[in-house]
Design a protein around this motif. Structure first.
Motif, mmCIF file in Angstrom:
data_model
loop_
_atom_site.group_PDB
_atom_site.id
_atom_site.type_symbol
_atom_site.label_atom_id
_atom_site.label_comp_id
_atom_site.label_asym_id
_atom_site.label_seq_id
_atom_site.Cartn_x
_atom_site.Cartn_y
_atom_site.Cartn_z
ATOM 1 N N ASP A 100 8.656 1.069 -0.153
ATOM 2 C CA ASP A 100 8.229 1.763 1.070
ATOM 3 C C ASP A 100 6.707 1.845 1.141
ATOM 4 O OD1 ASP A 100 10.830 2.120 1.849
ATOM 5 O OD2 ASP A 100 10.983 4.175 1.086
ATOM 6 N N GLN A 101 6.069 2.194 0.036
ATOM 7 C CA GLN A 101 4.607 2.276 0.046
ATOM 8 C C GLN A 101 3.982 0.897 0.222
ATOM 9 O OE1 GLN A 101 2.528 4.700 0.318
ATOM 10 N NE2 GLN A 101 4.100 6.297 0.225
ATOM 11 N N PHE A 102 4.564 -0.087 -0.380
ATOM 12 C CA PHE A 102 4.082 -1.460 -0.206
ATOM 13 C C PHE A 102 4.060 -1.826 1.273
ATOM 14 C CE2 PHE A 102 5.255 -5.946 0.382
ATOM 15 C CZ PHE A 102 4.186 -6.576 -0.245
ATOM 16 N N GLN A 103 5.131 -1.504 1.980
ATOM 17 C CA GLN A 103 5.214 -1.820 3.408
ATOM 18 C C GLN A 103 4.244 -0.966 4.228
ATOM 19 O OE1 GLN A 103 9.433 -1.157 3.921
ATOM 20 N NE2 GLN A 103 9.928 -3.324 3.534
ATOM 21 N N THR A 104 3.998 0.263 3.779
ATOM 22 C CA THR A 104 3.048 1.145 4.476
ATOM 23 C C THR A 104 1.632 0.596 4.381
ATOM 24 O OG1 THR A 104 4.403 3.113 4.067
ATOM 25 C CG2 THR A 104 2.070 3.466 4.558
ATOM 26 N N PHE A 105 1.233 0.163 3.187
ATOM 27 C CA PHE A 105 -0.118 -0.385 3.012
ATOM 28 C C PHE A 105 -0.309 -1.665 3.818
ATOM 29 C CE2 PHE A 105 -0.293 2.363 -0.780
ATOM 30 C CZ PHE A 105 -1.578 2.867 -0.641
ATOM 31 N N LYS A 106 0.760 -2.412 3.999
ATOM 32 C CA LYS A 106 0.657 -3.663 4.761
ATOM 33 C C LYS A 106 0.274 -3.422 6.220
ATOM 34 C CE LYS A 106 3.692 -6.799 4.595
ATOM 35 N NZ LYS A 106 5.037 -7.412 4.709
ATOM 36 N N LYS A 107 0.467 -2.195 6.693
ATOM 37 C CA LYS A 107 0.177 -1.885 8.096
ATOM 38 C C LYS A 107 -1.295 -1.567 8.334
ATOM 39 C CE LYS A 107 4.840 -0.017 8.774
ATOM 40 N NZ LYS A 107 5.643 1.206 9.071
ATOM 41 N N ILE A 108 -2.069 -1.441 7.268
ATOM 42 C CA ILE A 108 -3.498 -1.130 7.435
ATOM 43 C C ILE A 108 -4.201 -2.301 8.111
ATOM 44 C CG2 ILE A 108 -5.675 -0.652 6.233
ATOM 45 C CD1 ILE A 108 -4.082 0.743 4.070
ATOM 46 N N GLN A 109 -4.956 -2.002 9.107
ATOM 47 C CA GLN A 109 -5.657 -3.046 9.858
ATOM 48 C C GLN A 109 -6.658 -3.780 8.963
ATOM 49 O OE1 GLN A 109 -7.621 -1.578 13.343
ATOM 50 N NE2 GLN A 109 -8.025 -3.609 14.190
ATOM 51 N N ASN A 110 -6.653 -5.086 9.069
ATOM 52 C CA ASN A 110 -7.561 -5.970 8.323
ATOM 53 C C ASN A 110 -7.300 -5.976 6.815
ATOM 54 O OD1 ASN A 110 -8.996 -6.680 10.703
ATOM 55 N ND2 ASN A 110 -10.232 -4.814 10.526
ATOM 56 N N PHE A 111 -6.143 -5.494 6.408
ATOM 57 C CA PHE A 111 -5.815 -5.535 4.987
ATOM 58 C C PHE A 111 -4.588 -6.393 4.746
ATOM 59 C CE2 PHE A 111 -3.339 -3.747 1.372
ATOM 60 C CZ PHE A 111 -4.185 -4.180 0.369
ATOM 61 N N LYS A 112 -4.668 -7.190 3.694
ATOM 62 C CA LYS A 112 -3.549 -8.044 3.310
ATOM 63 C C LYS A 112 -3.521 -8.152 1.797
ATOM 64 C CE LYS A 112 -1.667 -12.699 4.022
ATOM 65 N NZ LYS A 112 -1.908 -14.030 4.662
ATOM 66 N N PHE A 113 -2.386 -7.863 1.177
ATOM 67 C CA PHE A 113 -2.277 -7.961 -0.271
ATOM 68 C C PHE A 113 -2.509 -9.392 -0.746
ATOM 69 C CE2 PHE A 113 0.330 -3.982 -0.083
ATOM 70 C CZ PHE A 113 -0.390 -3.257 -1.024
ATOM 71 N N ASP A 114 -3.216 -9.512 -1.853
ATOM 72 C CA ASP A 114 -3.411 -10.809 -2.496
ATOM 73 C C ASP A 114 -2.351 -10.950 -3.588
ATOM 74 O OD1 ASP A 114 -4.176 -13.049 -3.893
ATOM 75 O OD2 ASP A 114 -6.290 -12.468 -4.098
ATOM 76 N N PHE A 115 -1.352 -11.794 -3.342
ATOM 77 C CA PHE A 115 -0.239 -11.929 -4.282
ATOM 78 C C PHE A 115 -0.562 -12.802 -5.489
ATOM 79 C CE2 PHE A 115 1.894 -11.093 -0.153
ATOM 80 C CZ PHE A 115 2.464 -9.875 -0.496
ATOM 81 N N THR A 116 -1.749 -13.372 -5.494
ATOM 82 C CA THR A 116 -2.128 -14.204 -6.649
ATOM 83 C C THR A 116 -2.754 -13.376 -7.769
ATOM 84 O OG1 THR A 116 -4.371 -14.692 -5.842
ATOM 85 C CG2 THR A 116 -2.570 -16.125 -5.078
ATOM 86 N N LEU A 117 -2.993 -12.093 -7.523
ATOM 87 C CA LEU A 117 -3.631 -11.250 -8.534
ATOM 88 C C LEU A 117 -2.767 -11.136 -9.783
ATOM 89 C CD1 LEU A 117 -4.957 -8.329 -6.296
ATOM 90 C CD2 LEU A 117 -6.210 -10.318 -7.152
ATOM 91 N N ARG A 118 -3.427 -11.189 -10.934
ATOM 92 C CA ARG A 118 -2.701 -11.095 -12.206
ATOM 93 C C ARG A 118 -3.303 -10.004 -13.072
ATOM 94 N NH1 ARG A 118 -0.520 -16.925 -14.284
ATOM 95 N NH2 ARG A 118 -0.145 -17.889 -12.258
ATOM 96 N N ALA A 119 -2.461 -9.464 -13.935
ATOM 97 C CA ALA A 119 -2.905 -8.524 -14.960
ATOM 98 C C ALA A 119 -2.479 -9.104 -16.300
ATOM 99 C CB ALA A 119 -2.254 -7.155 -14.751
ATOM 100 N N ASP A 120 -3.432 -9.258 -17.193
ATOM 101 C CA ASP A 120 -3.158 -9.905 -18.485
ATOM 102 C C ASP A 120 -2.551 -11.285 -18.278
ATOM 103 O OD1 ASP A 120 -4.012 -7.548 -19.669
ATOM 104 O OD2 ASP A 120 -1.983 -6.731 -19.797
ATOM 105 N N ARG A 121 -3.026 -11.982 -17.236
ATOM 106 C CA ARG A 121 -2.595 -13.335 -16.903
ATOM 107 C C ARG A 121 -1.142 -13.397 -16.426
ATOM 108 N NH1 ARG A 121 -6.093 -13.319 -20.895
ATOM 109 N NH2 ARG A 121 -4.517 -12.794 -22.437
ATOM 110 N N LYS A 122 -0.559 -12.248 -16.068
ATOM 111 C CA LYS A 122 0.837 -12.196 -15.630
ATOM 112 C C LYS A 122 0.912 -11.922 -14.130
ATOM 113 C CE LYS A 122 2.145 -10.262 -20.116
ATOM 114 N NZ LYS A 122 2.606 -9.037 -20.828
ATOM 115 N N LYS A 123 1.832 -12.612 -13.464
ATOM 116 C CA LYS A 123 2.022 -12.423 -12.037
ATOM 117 C C LYS A 123 2.622 -11.042 -11.740
ATOM 118 C CE LYS A 123 2.679 -17.347 -10.988
ATOM 119 N NZ LYS A 123 3.602 -18.371 -10.420
ATOM 120 N N ILE A 124 2.520 -10.654 -10.475
ATOM 121 C CA ILE A 124 2.953 -9.323 -10.062
ATOM 122 C C ILE A 124 4.424 -9.080 -10.377
ATOM 123 C CG2 ILE A 124 3.275 -7.806 -8.064
ATOM 124 C CD1 ILE A 124 0.849 -9.382 -6.806
#
Length: 351
Positions: A154-178
């Motif tokens: 639900d929060q993921f979908q809420t943040f997606k509604k912010i104008q001019n914001f788009k999640f970057d799905f290529t981001l990694r932590a410790d070289r691991k995908k989301i």
């Protein structure tokens, strides 16, 4: 060597803006020293570096804090000043103030995200959407990883509604995908959702994955260093070589410009003298490329302050102008040899 790696001496060098090579060596081996205030002093090394106005030096020292989970950017001086207060003392160093302000805001947002205070995160990203896909160099997770860890679609979908914001799905932590991070955090519902909704980001991507793979030379180097290090249970400060002094604009000149006298109250000693031992694992981690996670052969420092294998970061630059560790746009793509890491590598080979 013992003098070079004492907290008192390192802090003195930082105060007078000199011998950054020695400071870097000391903080490489003692990252926790960055915010420790030595006995009889008012400021820690971090405060002096911020006061110097040298953003490049700040970035290198902050990058060393990635393994120090206790690090806090706003660690106070003896008079409860923070790095933000100190940066404001230097109106002639606007770049430093801007950098500190951005780091403070990113820290604030990710602290809220860790505590699942999503409304506060939302307000910060609404004000500046770029914050949503960035992090300070010493933090592990981006915003999306905290959402994933909370299993919060639900929060993921809420943040997606912010104008001019788009999640970057290529981001990694410790070289691991989301999706991998989500499953490690027990958030299988979120992992399933994001894999189904955005399959192109989570299917096997050989081109993307190769950016995180070590070269054959790096694999050979890692094996060689590991064999040599197995002969040691512990390494001492005296194993390593100190750097050459690098003098800058004298501190007294800056003090005169700022018209500020630094107090020096007595306080409990936090000094950690040199001569301390370092585990094999600690040294191995110090020698790793931040991108591939394998021992470097040609260590270089990028504009984000992190150390990389030269070939690995050069390949990264072919697809991105941003740091692979913070996702912030890099000021430049210049690469400088990491002489500290090279010295440590050389000292191991000589043993």
């Amino acid at each position: 060597m013992s003098n070079t790696l004492s907290l008192q001496t390192t802090c003195e060098d930082a105060k007078y803006f000199r011998n950054f090579t020695g400071i870097l060596m000391a903080l490489s081996l003692h990252p926790e020293w960055l915010v420790k205030i030595p006995e009889g002093r008012a400021w820690a090394i971090l405060h002096h570096v911020v006061y110097s106005g040298d953003v490049n030096q700040l970035e290198q020292l902050l990058a060393l804090q990635k393994s120090n989970t206790a690090f806090r950017l706003l660690a106070p001086t003896s008079k409860n000043e923070t790095v933000l207060d100190i940066a404001k003392l230097r109106p002639d160093q606007k770049e430093m103030l801007q950098r500190i302000e951005r780091l403070v805001k990113l820290d604030e947002m990710l602290a809220y995200a860790k505590d699942c205070e999503w409304d506060k995160c939302y307000s910060i990203i609404e004000e500046n959407p770029s914050y949503g896909n960035e992090k300070p160099p010493y933090r592990r997770f981006y915003l999306i990883h905290h959402i994933a860890a909370d299993n919060n679609i639900d929060q993921f979908q809420t943040f997606k509604k912010i104008q001019n914001f788009k999640f970057d799905f290529t981001l990694r932590a410790d070289r691991k995908k989301i999706n991998v991070i989500a499953r490690e955090e027990g958030s299988n519902v979120f992992a399933d959702y994001i894999e189904q909704e955005y399959p192109s980001y989570f299917d096997d991507d050989e081109i993307d994955d190769k950016l995180y793979e070590p070269s054959d030379t790096a694999l050979q180097q890692t094996n060689k260093i590991n064999v040599l290090m197995e002969q040691h249970n512990i390494f001492q400060d005296s194993n390593f070589i100190s750097g050459i002094a690098e003098n800058k604009k004298p501190r007294k000149v800056v003090d005169a410009d700022v018209e500020k006298t630094q107090p020096k109250p007595k306080q409990a000693s936090n000094q950690n003298q040199s001569g301390v031992g370092y585990s094999v694992g600690f040294i191995q981690n110090l020698l790793k490329c931040s991108l591939t996670g394998f021992t470097v052969t040609d260590p270089v420092v990028a504009a984000d302050g992190f150390t990389y294998e030269r070939s690995a970061i050069e390949n990264w630059f072919k697809k991105s102008n941003c740091s692979p560790m913070t996702n912030e746009k890099l000021a430049h793509k210049n690469l400088n040899p990491n002489l500290i890491v090279q010295q440590i590598l050389n000292s191991i080979v000589r043993e």
